[in-house]
Design a protein around this motif. Structure first.
Motif, PDB file in Angstrom:
ATOM      1  N   ILE A  12       0.812  -1.213   0.000  1.00 26.54           N
ATOM      2  CA  ILE A  12       0.000   0.000   0.000  1.00 26.54           C
ATOM      3  C   ILE A  12       0.844   1.261   0.000  1.00 26.54           C
ATOM      4  CG2 ILE A  12      -1.621   1.351   1.391  1.00 26.54           C
ATOM      5  CD1 ILE A  12      -2.933  -0.922  -0.146  1.00 26.54           C
ATOM      6  N   ASP A  13       1.960   1.250   0.730  1.00 24.94           N
ATOM      7  CA  ASP A  13       2.731   2.497   0.846  1.00 24.94           C
ATOM      8  C   ASP A  13       3.479   2.863  -0.435  1.00 24.94           C
ATOM      9  OD1 ASP A  13       4.877   0.745   0.841  1.00 24.94           O
ATOM     10  OD2 ASP A  13       5.488   1.155   2.915  1.00 24.94           O
ATOM     11  N   ARG A  14       3.371   2.040  -1.476  1.00 22.60           N
ATOM     12  CA  ARG A  14       3.963   2.414  -2.757  1.00 22.60           C
ATOM     13  C   ARG A  14       3.134   3.484  -3.476  1.00 22.60           C
ATOM     14  NH1 ARG A  14       7.413   0.156  -5.731  1.00 22.60           N
ATOM     15  NH2 ARG A  14       6.069   0.508  -7.558  1.00 22.60           N
ATOM     16  N   ASP A  15       1.878   3.642  -3.069  1.00 20.10           N
ATOM     17  CA  ASP A  15       0.974   4.642  -3.668  1.00 20.10           C
ATOM     18  C   ASP A  15       0.700   4.374  -5.144  1.00 20.10           C
ATOM     19  OD1 ASP A  15       0.601   6.061  -1.300  1.00 20.10           O
ATOM     20  OD2 ASP A  15       2.405   7.266  -1.629  1.00 20.10           O
ATOM     21  N   ASP A  16       0.760   3.126  -5.567  1.00 21.23           N
ATOM     22  CA  ASP A  16       0.404   2.777  -6.950  1.00 21.23           C
ATOM     23  C   ASP A  16      -1.103   2.615  -7.127  1.00 21.23           C
ATOM     24  OD1 ASP A  16       2.964   2.384  -8.383  1.00 21.23           O
ATOM     25  OD2 ASP A  16       3.290   0.839  -6.877  1.00 21.23           O
ATOM     26  N   TYR A  17      -1.784   2.337  -6.015  1.00 24.26           N
ATOM     27  CA  TYR A  17      -3.125   1.773  -6.119  1.00 24.26           C
ATOM     28  C   TYR A  17      -4.184   2.751  -5.615  1.00 24.26           C
ATOM     29  CZ  TYR A  17       0.114  -2.102  -6.279  1.00 24.26           C
ATOM     30  OH  TYR A  17       1.170  -2.903  -6.594  1.00 24.26           O
ATOM     31  N   GLY A  18      -4.523   3.725  -6.460  1.00 30.60           N
ATOM     32  CA  GLY A  18      -5.500   4.725  -6.063  1.00 30.60           C
ATOM     33  C   GLY A  18      -6.874   4.157  -5.796  1.00 30.60           C
ATOM     34  N   TRP A  19      -7.175   2.999  -6.370  1.00 28.45           N
ATOM     35  CA  TRP A  19      -8.492   2.399  -6.196  1.00 28.45           C
ATOM     36  C   TRP A  19      -8.644   1.654  -4.874  1.00 28.45           C
ATOM     37  CZ3 TRP A  19      -8.976  -3.018  -5.990  1.00 28.45           C
ATOM     38  CH2 TRP A  19      -7.832  -3.730  -6.360  1.00 28.45           C
ATOM     39  N   ILE A  20      -7.511   1.416  -4.179  1.00 24.55           N
ATOM     40  CA  ILE A  20      -7.564   0.736  -2.885  1.00 24.55           C
ATOM     41  C   ILE A  20      -7.508   1.805  -1.794  1.00 24.55           C
ATOM     42  CG2 ILE A  20      -6.548  -1.011  -1.401  1.00 24.55           C
ATOM     43  CD1 ILE A  20      -5.162  -2.188  -3.847  1.00 24.55           C
ATOM     44  N   THR A  21      -8.610   1.997  -1.110  1.00 27.11           N
ATOM     45  CA  THR A  21      -8.721   3.059  -0.108  1.00 27.11           C
ATOM     46  C   THR A  21      -9.111   2.466   1.247  1.00 27.11           C
ATOM     47  OG1 THR A  21     -11.086   3.416  -0.497  1.00 27.11           O
ATOM     48  CG2 THR A  21      -9.531   4.611  -1.938  1.00 27.11           C
ATOM     49  N   PRO A  22      -8.980   3.257   2.328  1.00 21.51           N
ATOM     50  CA  PRO A  22      -9.402   2.760   3.648  1.00 21.51           C
ATOM     51  C   PRO A  22     -10.869   2.357   3.705  1.00 21.51           C
ATOM     52  CG  PRO A  22      -8.031   4.715   3.877  1.00 21.51           C
ATOM     53  CD  PRO A  22      -8.325   4.579   2.418  1.00 21.51           C
ATOM     54  N   GLU A  23     -11.661   2.834   2.739  1.00 20.09           N
ATOM     55  CA  GLU A  23     -13.073   2.450   2.698  1.00 20.09           C
ATOM     56  C   GLU A  23     -13.257   0.987   2.270  1.00 20.09           C
ATOM     57  OE1 GLU A  23     -11.976   5.516   1.475  1.00 20.09           O
ATOM     58  OE2 GLU A  23     -12.662   6.280   3.428  1.00 20.09           O
ATOM     59  N   ILE A  24     -12.165   0.359   1.791  1.00 20.90           N
ATOM     60  CA  ILE A  24     -12.184  -1.076   1.468  1.00 20.90           C
ATOM     61  C   ILE A  24     -11.166  -1.748   2.402  1.00 20.90           C
ATOM     62  CG2 ILE A  24     -12.166  -2.779  -0.395  1.00 20.90           C
ATOM     63  CD1 ILE A  24     -12.104  -0.492  -2.397  1.00 20.90           C
ATOM     64  N   PRO A  25     -11.505  -1.870   3.694  1.00 23.46           N
ATOM     65  CA  PRO A  25     -10.495  -2.294   4.679  1.00 23.46           C
ATOM     66  C   PRO A  25      -9.872  -3.648   4.408  1.00 23.46           C
ATOM     67  CG  PRO A  25     -12.715  -2.324   5.630  1.00 23.46           C
ATOM     68  CD  PRO A  25     -12.808  -1.611   4.317  1.00 23.46           C
ATOM     69  N   VAL A  26     -10.628  -4.586   3.820  1.00 25.77           N
ATOM     70  CA  VAL A  26     -10.070  -5.915   3.585  1.00 25.77           C
ATOM     71  C   VAL A  26      -8.923  -5.863   2.578  1.00 25.77           C
ATOM     72  CG1 VAL A  26     -11.649  -6.573   1.721  1.00 25.77           C
ATOM     73  CG2 VAL A  26     -10.663  -8.343   3.187  1.00 25.77           C
ATOM     74  N   LEU A  27      -8.912  -4.875   1.701  1.00 28.43           N
ATOM     75  CA  LEU A  27      -7.851  -4.756   0.704  1.00 28.43           C
ATOM     76  C   LEU A  27      -6.782  -3.741   1.099  1.00 28.43           C
ATOM     77  CD1 LEU A  27      -9.825  -4.834  -2.679  1.00 28.43           C
ATOM     78  CD2 LEU A  27      -8.934  -6.735  -1.328  1.00 28.43           C
ATOM     79  N   PHE A  28      -7.101  -2.855   2.040  1.00 24.20           N
ATOM     80  CA  PHE A  28      -6.189  -1.757   2.374  1.00 24.20           C
ATOM     81  C   PHE A  28      -5.110  -2.229   3.353  1.00 24.20           C
ATOM     82  CE2 PHE A  28      -4.969   2.404   4.237  1.00 24.20           C
ATOM     83  CZ  PHE A  28      -4.681   3.066   3.056  1.00 24.20           C
ATOM     84  N   ARG A  29      -4.267  -3.108   2.828  1.00 27.96           N
ATOM     85  CA  ARG A  29      -3.128  -3.635   3.569  1.00 27.96           C
ATOM     86  C   ARG A  29      -2.210  -4.290   2.561  1.00 27.96           C
ATOM     87  NH1 ARG A  29      -3.940  -9.701   5.591  1.00 27.96           N
ATOM     88  NH2 ARG A  29      -1.900  -9.656   4.572  1.00 27.96           N
ATOM     89  N   ASP A  30      -0.998  -4.619   2.957  1.00 23.57           N
ATOM     90  CA  ASP A  30      -0.058  -5.292   2.065  1.00 23.57           C
ATOM     91  C   ASP A  30      -0.491  -6.737   1.858  1.00 23.57           C
ATOM     92  OD1 ASP A  30       1.310  -2.919   2.240  1.00 23.57           O
ATOM     93  OD2 ASP A  30       2.964  -3.724   3.451  1.00 23.57           O
ATOM     94  N   TYR A  31      -0.322  -7.209   0.624  1.00 23.90           N
ATOM     95  CA  TYR A  31      -0.528  -8.615   0.294  1.00 23.90           C
ATOM     96  C   TYR A  31       0.701  -9.092  -0.469  1.00 23.90           C
ATOM     97  CZ  TYR A  31      -5.378  -8.665   1.822  1.00 23.90           C
ATOM     98  OH  TYR A  31      -6.520  -8.612   2.584  1.00 23.90           O
ATOM     99  N   LEU A  32       1.400 -10.046   0.130  1.00 24.34           N
ATOM    100  CA  LEU A  32       2.685 -10.512  -0.389  1.00 24.34           C
ATOM    101  C   LEU A  32       2.699 -12.041  -0.453  1.00 24.34           C
ATOM    102  CD1 LEU A  32       4.872  -7.999   1.633  1.00 24.34           C
ATOM    103  CD2 LEU A  32       4.343  -7.906  -0.809  1.00 24.34           C
ATOM    104  N   PRO A  33       3.723 -12.620  -1.081  1.00 24.85           N
ATOM    105  CA  PRO A  33       3.744 -14.082  -1.240  1.00 24.85           C
ATOM    106  C   PRO A  33       3.566 -14.862   0.053  1.00 24.85           C
ATOM    107  CG  PRO A  33       5.365 -13.099  -2.681  1.00 24.85           C
ATOM    108  CD  PRO A  33       4.812 -11.979  -1.847  1.00 24.85           C
ATOM    109  N   THR A  34       4.101 -14.372   1.156  1.00 28.83           N
ATOM    110  CA  THR A  34       3.966 -15.100   2.422  1.00 28.83           C
ATOM    111  C   THR A  34       2.515 -15.162   2.889  1.00 28.83           C
ATOM    112  OG1 THR A  34       4.522 -13.039   3.570  1.00 28.83           O
ATOM    113  CG2 THR A  34       6.304 -14.638   3.245  1.00 28.83           C
TER     114      THR A  34
END
Length: 283
Positions: A12-34
Protein backbone atom coordinates in the motif's frame (compact mmCIF):
# COMPACT_ATOMS: atom_id res chain seq x y z
CA UNK A 1 0.97 -29.10 -11.36
CA UNK A 2 -1.87 -26.76 -10.46
CA UNK A 3 -1.66 -23.07 -11.38
CA UNK A 4 -3.63 -20.08 -10.12
CA UNK A 5 -3.72 -18.04 -13.32
CA UNK A 6 -4.78 -14.74 -11.77
CA UNK A 7 -3.73 -13.14 -8.50
CA UNK A 8 -2.14 -9.91 -7.25
CA UNK A 9 0.47 -8.69 -4.79
CA UNK A 10 0.85 -5.13 -3.56
CA UNK A 11 2.33 -2.83 -0.94
CA UNK A 12 0.00 0.00 0.00
CA UNK A 13 2.73 2.50 0.85
CA UNK A 14 3.96 2.41 -2.76
CA UNK A 15 0.97 4.64 -3.67
CA UNK A 16 0.40 2.78 -6.95
CA UNK A 17 -3.12 1.77 -6.12
CA UNK A 18 -5.50 4.72 -6.06
CA UNK A 19 -8.49 2.40 -6.20
CA UNK A 20 -7.56 0.74 -2.89
CA UNK A 21 -8.72 3.06 -0.11
CA UNK A 22 -9.40 2.76 3.65
CA UNK A 23 -13.07 2.45 2.70
CA UNK A 24 -12.18 -1.08 1.47
CA UNK A 25 -10.50 -2.29 4.68
CA UNK A 26 -10.07 -5.92 3.59
CA UNK A 27 -7.85 -4.76 0.70
CA UNK A 28 -6.19 -1.76 2.37
CA UNK A 29 -3.13 -3.64 3.57
CA UNK A 30 -0.06 -5.29 2.07
CA UNK A 31 -0.53 -8.61 0.29
CA UNK A 32 2.69 -10.51 -0.39
CA UNK A 33 3.74 -14.08 -1.24
CA UNK A 34 3.97 -15.10 2.42
CA UNK A 35 0.26 -14.26 2.76
CA UNK A 36 -0.87 -16.41 -0.17
CA UNK A 37 1.47 -19.38 0.05
CA UNK A 38 -0.42 -21.14 2.89
CA UNK A 39 -3.56 -21.14 0.72
CA UNK A 40 -1.62 -22.43 -2.27
CA UNK A 41 -0.17 -25.27 -0.21
CA UNK A 42 -3.60 -26.15 1.20
CA UNK A 43 -5.03 -26.58 -2.29
CA UNK A 44 -2.00 -28.17 -3.93
CA UNK A 45 -1.33 -25.16 -6.15
CA UNK A 46 2.34 -24.92 -7.02
CA UNK A 47 2.55 -21.83 -9.23
CA UNK A 48 0.70 -18.59 -9.88
CA UNK A 49 0.48 -15.83 -12.45
CA UNK A 50 0.83 -12.41 -10.83
CA UNK A 51 -1.15 -9.77 -12.69
CA UNK A 52 -0.58 -6.02 -12.53
CA UNK A 53 -3.08 -4.05 -10.44
CA UNK A 54 -1.99 -0.50 -11.30
CA UNK A 55 -1.42 1.20 -14.69
CA UNK A 56 2.20 2.10 -14.03
CA UNK A 57 5.49 0.72 -15.30
CA UNK A 58 6.85 1.16 -11.78
CA UNK A 59 4.33 -1.31 -10.35
CA UNK A 60 5.22 -3.82 -13.07
CA UNK A 61 8.88 -3.45 -12.19
CA UNK A 62 8.02 -3.95 -8.51
CA UNK A 63 6.12 -7.22 -9.05
CA UNK A 64 8.87 -8.45 -11.37
CA UNK A 65 11.37 -7.80 -8.59
CA UNK A 66 9.08 -9.55 -6.11
CA UNK A 67 8.73 -12.54 -8.43
CA UNK A 68 12.44 -13.21 -8.15
CA UNK A 69 11.96 -13.80 -4.42
CA UNK A 70 9.04 -16.22 -4.75
CA UNK A 71 9.42 -19.61 -6.41
CA UNK A 72 5.63 -19.92 -6.56
CA UNK A 73 5.42 -17.11 -9.12
CA UNK A 74 5.61 -18.67 -12.58
CA UNK A 75 5.06 -15.45 -14.49
CA UNK A 76 4.17 -11.77 -14.30
CA UNK A 77 1.62 -9.97 -16.45
CA UNK A 78 2.64 -6.32 -16.53
CA UNK A 79 1.38 -3.03 -17.86
CA UNK A 80 2.62 -0.62 -20.54
CA UNK A 81 1.03 2.35 -22.25
CA UNK A 82 0.24 0.89 -25.65
CA UNK A 83 -0.17 4.37 -27.12
CA UNK A 84 3.28 5.56 -26.01
CA UNK A 85 5.90 6.19 -28.73
CA UNK A 86 8.34 4.21 -26.57
CA UNK A 87 6.03 1.20 -26.23
CA UNK A 88 8.13 -1.23 -28.26
CA UNK A 89 11.38 -0.20 -26.57
CA UNK A 90 9.80 -0.54 -23.12
CA UNK A 91 8.35 -3.92 -24.03
CA UNK A 92 11.74 -5.20 -25.19
CA UNK A 93 13.29 -3.95 -21.94
CA UNK A 94 10.75 -5.71 -19.73
CA UNK A 95 10.98 -8.85 -21.85
CA UNK A 96 14.53 -9.38 -20.67
CA UNK A 97 13.25 -10.32 -17.21
CA UNK A 98 12.95 -14.13 -17.00
CA UNK A 99 9.50 -14.01 -15.37
CA UNK A 100 7.97 -11.35 -17.61
CA UNK A 101 5.19 -13.29 -19.33
CA UNK A 102 2.95 -10.74 -21.02
CA UNK A 103 0.86 -7.59 -20.69
CA UNK A 104 -2.62 -6.65 -19.55
CA UNK A 105 -4.78 -4.12 -21.38
CA UNK A 106 -7.09 -2.37 -18.90
CA UNK A 107 -10.05 -1.70 -21.20
CA UNK A 108 -12.19 -1.52 -18.08
CA UNK A 109 -10.57 1.81 -17.18
CA UNK A 110 -11.26 3.43 -20.56
CA UNK A 111 -14.00 6.06 -20.37
CA UNK A 112 -14.40 5.49 -24.11
CA UNK A 113 -13.64 1.88 -25.06
CA UNK A 114 -13.39 3.07 -28.66
CA UNK A 115 -9.81 4.04 -27.75
CA UNK A 116 -9.05 0.35 -28.18
CA UNK A 117 -9.72 0.77 -31.91
CA UNK A 118 -7.43 3.73 -32.45
CA UNK A 119 -4.33 3.33 -34.59
CA UNK A 120 -1.76 3.29 -31.72
CA UNK A 121 -3.61 0.48 -29.93
CA UNK A 122 -4.18 -1.59 -33.05
CA UNK A 123 -0.51 -1.22 -34.02
CA UNK A 124 0.68 -2.16 -30.52
CA UNK A 125 -1.65 -5.17 -30.31
CA UNK A 126 -0.59 -6.26 -33.79
CA UNK A 127 3.04 -6.04 -32.65
CA UNK A 128 2.21 -8.31 -29.70
CA UNK A 129 0.25 -10.69 -31.92
CA UNK A 130 3.14 -11.03 -34.36
CA UNK A 131 5.37 -12.01 -31.43
CA UNK A 132 2.75 -14.37 -29.96
CA UNK A 133 2.82 -12.51 -26.62
CA UNK A 134 0.12 -13.46 -24.09
CA UNK A 135 -2.23 -10.53 -23.48
CA UNK A 136 -4.74 -10.30 -20.65
CA UNK A 137 -7.87 -8.37 -21.56
CA UNK A 138 -9.60 -6.69 -18.60
CA UNK A 139 -12.93 -5.82 -20.16
CA UNK A 140 -16.45 -5.13 -18.94
CA UNK A 141 -19.48 -6.86 -20.42
CA UNK A 142 -20.74 -3.63 -21.99
CA UNK A 143 -17.36 -3.12 -23.69
CA UNK A 144 -17.46 -6.43 -25.55
CA UNK A 145 -18.62 -4.86 -28.86
CA UNK A 146 -15.40 -2.83 -29.06
CA UNK A 147 -13.34 -5.87 -28.07
CA UNK A 148 -14.96 -7.94 -30.81
CA UNK A 149 -14.15 -5.26 -33.37
CA UNK A 150 -10.55 -5.13 -32.17
CA UNK A 151 -10.21 -8.91 -32.51
CA UNK A 152 -11.43 -8.67 -36.09
CA UNK A 153 -8.60 -6.23 -36.79
CA UNK A 154 -5.99 -8.24 -34.83
CA UNK A 155 -7.20 -11.82 -35.48
CA UNK A 156 -3.97 -13.51 -34.45
CA UNK A 157 -3.87 -12.14 -30.92
CA UNK A 158 -3.02 -14.58 -28.11
CA UNK A 159 -5.43 -13.21 -25.52
CA UNK A 160 -7.36 -14.20 -22.43
CA UNK A 161 -10.54 -12.56 -21.16
CA UNK A 162 -10.19 -11.78 -17.46
CA UNK A 163 -13.10 -12.55 -15.12
CA UNK A 164 -15.50 -13.76 -17.85
CA UNK A 165 -15.70 -10.10 -18.99
CA UNK A 166 -17.50 -9.30 -15.71
CA UNK A 167 -21.05 -10.38 -16.58
CA UNK A 168 -23.97 -9.16 -14.45
CA UNK A 169 -23.97 -12.14 -12.10
CA UNK A 170 -25.80 -10.24 -9.36
CA UNK A 171 -28.83 -9.75 -11.63
CA UNK A 172 -28.60 -13.16 -13.30
CA UNK A 173 -28.81 -11.74 -16.82
CA UNK A 174 -27.08 -13.76 -19.55
CA UNK A 175 -27.79 -11.61 -22.60
CA UNK A 176 -26.29 -9.88 -24.47
CA UNK A 177 -23.15 -11.06 -22.63
CA UNK A 178 -23.46 -14.67 -23.77
CA UNK A 179 -24.03 -13.85 -27.46
CA UNK A 180 -21.10 -11.43 -27.47
CA UNK A 181 -18.82 -13.94 -25.75
CA UNK A 182 -19.77 -16.40 -28.48
CA UNK A 183 -18.31 -13.95 -31.01
CA UNK A 184 -15.13 -13.62 -28.94
CA UNK A 185 -14.81 -17.41 -28.68
CA UNK A 186 -14.76 -17.74 -32.47
CA UNK A 187 -11.13 -16.54 -32.33
CA UNK A 188 -9.06 -19.67 -31.55
CA UNK A 189 -6.28 -17.71 -29.87
CA UNK A 190 -8.58 -16.27 -27.21
CA UNK A 191 -9.05 -18.00 -23.85
CA UNK A 192 -11.22 -17.12 -20.85
CA UNK A 193 -10.38 -17.01 -17.15
CA UNK A 194 -12.94 -18.47 -14.78
CA UNK A 195 -12.06 -15.85 -12.21
CA UNK A 196 -13.42 -12.76 -10.50
CA UNK A 197 -16.96 -14.11 -10.25
CA UNK A 198 -17.68 -13.58 -6.55
CA UNK A 199 -17.17 -9.82 -6.75
CA UNK A 200 -19.70 -9.60 -9.60
CA UNK A 201 -22.31 -11.41 -7.48
CA UNK A 202 -24.03 -10.16 -4.31
CA UNK A 203 -20.94 -10.01 -2.05
CA UNK A 204 -22.91 -10.83 1.10
CA UNK A 205 -25.58 -13.15 -0.25
CA UNK A 206 -24.24 -15.15 -3.19
CA UNK A 207 -25.06 -18.83 -3.60
CA UNK A 208 -23.40 -21.54 -5.67
CA UNK A 209 -26.26 -21.45 -8.15
CA UNK A 210 -25.50 -17.80 -9.01
CA UNK A 211 -22.39 -18.86 -10.95
CA UNK A 212 -23.47 -22.08 -12.64
CA UNK A 213 -25.01 -20.68 -15.83
CA UNK A 214 -22.04 -18.36 -16.43
CA UNK A 215 -19.43 -21.09 -15.96
CA UNK A 216 -21.39 -23.48 -18.17
CA UNK A 217 -21.78 -20.82 -20.89
CA UNK A 218 -18.04 -20.13 -20.99
CA UNK A 219 -17.27 -23.84 -20.98
CA UNK A 220 -19.65 -24.43 -23.88
CA UNK A 221 -18.34 -21.49 -25.92
CA UNK A 222 -14.58 -21.86 -25.37
CA UNK A 223 -14.34 -25.58 -24.67
CA UNK A 224 -12.43 -27.19 -21.77
CA UNK A 225 -9.09 -26.49 -23.46
CA UNK A 226 -9.40 -22.69 -23.46
CA UNK A 227 -10.53 -21.91 -19.92
CA UNK A 228 -8.44 -21.57 -16.77
CA UNK A 229 -8.86 -21.10 -13.04
CA UNK A 230 -7.89 -17.82 -11.44
CA UNK A 231 -8.59 -16.82 -7.84
CA UNK A 232 -8.37 -13.03 -8.24
CA UNK A 233 -6.88 -13.08 -4.74
CA UNK A 234 -6.86 -10.86 -2.71
CA UNK A 235 -9.68 -8.97 -4.47
CA UNK A 236 -11.87 -12.05 -4.03
CA UNK A 237 -11.66 -11.57 -0.25
CA UNK A 238 -14.24 -8.81 -0.56
CA UNK A 239 -16.82 -11.57 -1.08
CA UNK A 240 -15.29 -15.01 -0.45
CA UNK A 241 -12.33 -16.91 0.93
CA UNK A 242 -9.75 -18.53 -1.31
CA UNK A 243 -11.21 -21.93 -0.42
CA UNK A 244 -14.71 -20.80 -1.39
CA UNK A 245 -13.48 -19.51 -4.76
CA UNK A 246 -11.84 -22.85 -5.55
CA UNK A 247 -14.95 -24.69 -4.39
CA UNK A 248 -17.32 -22.57 -6.49
CA UNK A 249 -15.51 -23.47 -9.69
CA UNK A 250 -15.01 -27.15 -8.91
CA UNK A 251 -18.68 -27.50 -8.03
CA UNK A 252 -19.81 -25.69 -11.18
CA UNK A 253 -17.65 -27.95 -13.33
CA UNK A 254 -18.77 -31.21 -11.75
CA UNK A 255 -21.09 -33.10 -14.02
CA UNK A 256 -19.86 -31.13 -17.04
CA UNK A 257 -16.26 -32.33 -17.05
CA UNK A 258 -14.70 -35.62 -16.11
CA UNK A 259 -11.89 -35.62 -13.57
CA UNK A 260 -9.37 -35.88 -16.41
CA UNK A 261 -10.96 -32.96 -18.28
CA UNK A 262 -11.07 -30.80 -15.15
CA UNK A 263 -7.35 -31.11 -14.40
CA UNK A 264 -6.16 -28.85 -17.27
CA UNK A 265 -8.56 -26.08 -16.19
CA UNK A 266 -6.54 -25.87 -12.98
CA UNK A 267 -3.12 -26.02 -14.59
CA UNK A 268 -2.19 -27.18 -18.06
CA UNK A 269 -4.35 -24.68 -19.95
CA UNK A 270 -2.69 -21.75 -18.19
CA UNK A 271 0.76 -23.25 -18.72
CA UNK A 272 0.07 -23.62 -22.43
CA UNK A 273 -1.44 -20.16 -22.85
CA UNK A 274 1.36 -18.41 -20.98
CA UNK A 275 3.99 -20.63 -22.64
CA UNK A 276 5.40 -21.92 -19.35
CA UNK A 277 7.31 -24.68 -21.06
CA UNK A 278 9.51 -25.35 -18.05
CA UNK A 279 6.57 -26.51 -15.94
CA UNK A 280 5.69 -30.18 -15.91
CA UNK A 281 1.93 -30.44 -15.68
CA UNK A 282 0.54 -33.29 -13.69
CA UNK A 283 -2.19 -34.12 -11.23
Amino acid sequence: MYIDAHQHYWKIDRDDYGWITPEIPVLFRDYLPTDLEPELMKHGISRTIVVQAAPTVEETEYILELSGQAESVAGVIGWLDLASPSFQAEFERLSRHPKFTGLRVMIQEMADPGVLLTRPYIEALSYLAERDVPVDLLVLADQLPQLIEMLEQVPGLRGVIDHLAKPPIASGSLEPWRSQMAEVAKHPGIYCKLSGMVTEADPQGWTQEDFTDYVHAVLELFGPGRVMFGSDWPVCLMAATYEEVVGILRTALQGRLSAEEMEPVFGANAARFYKLDSLIIGG
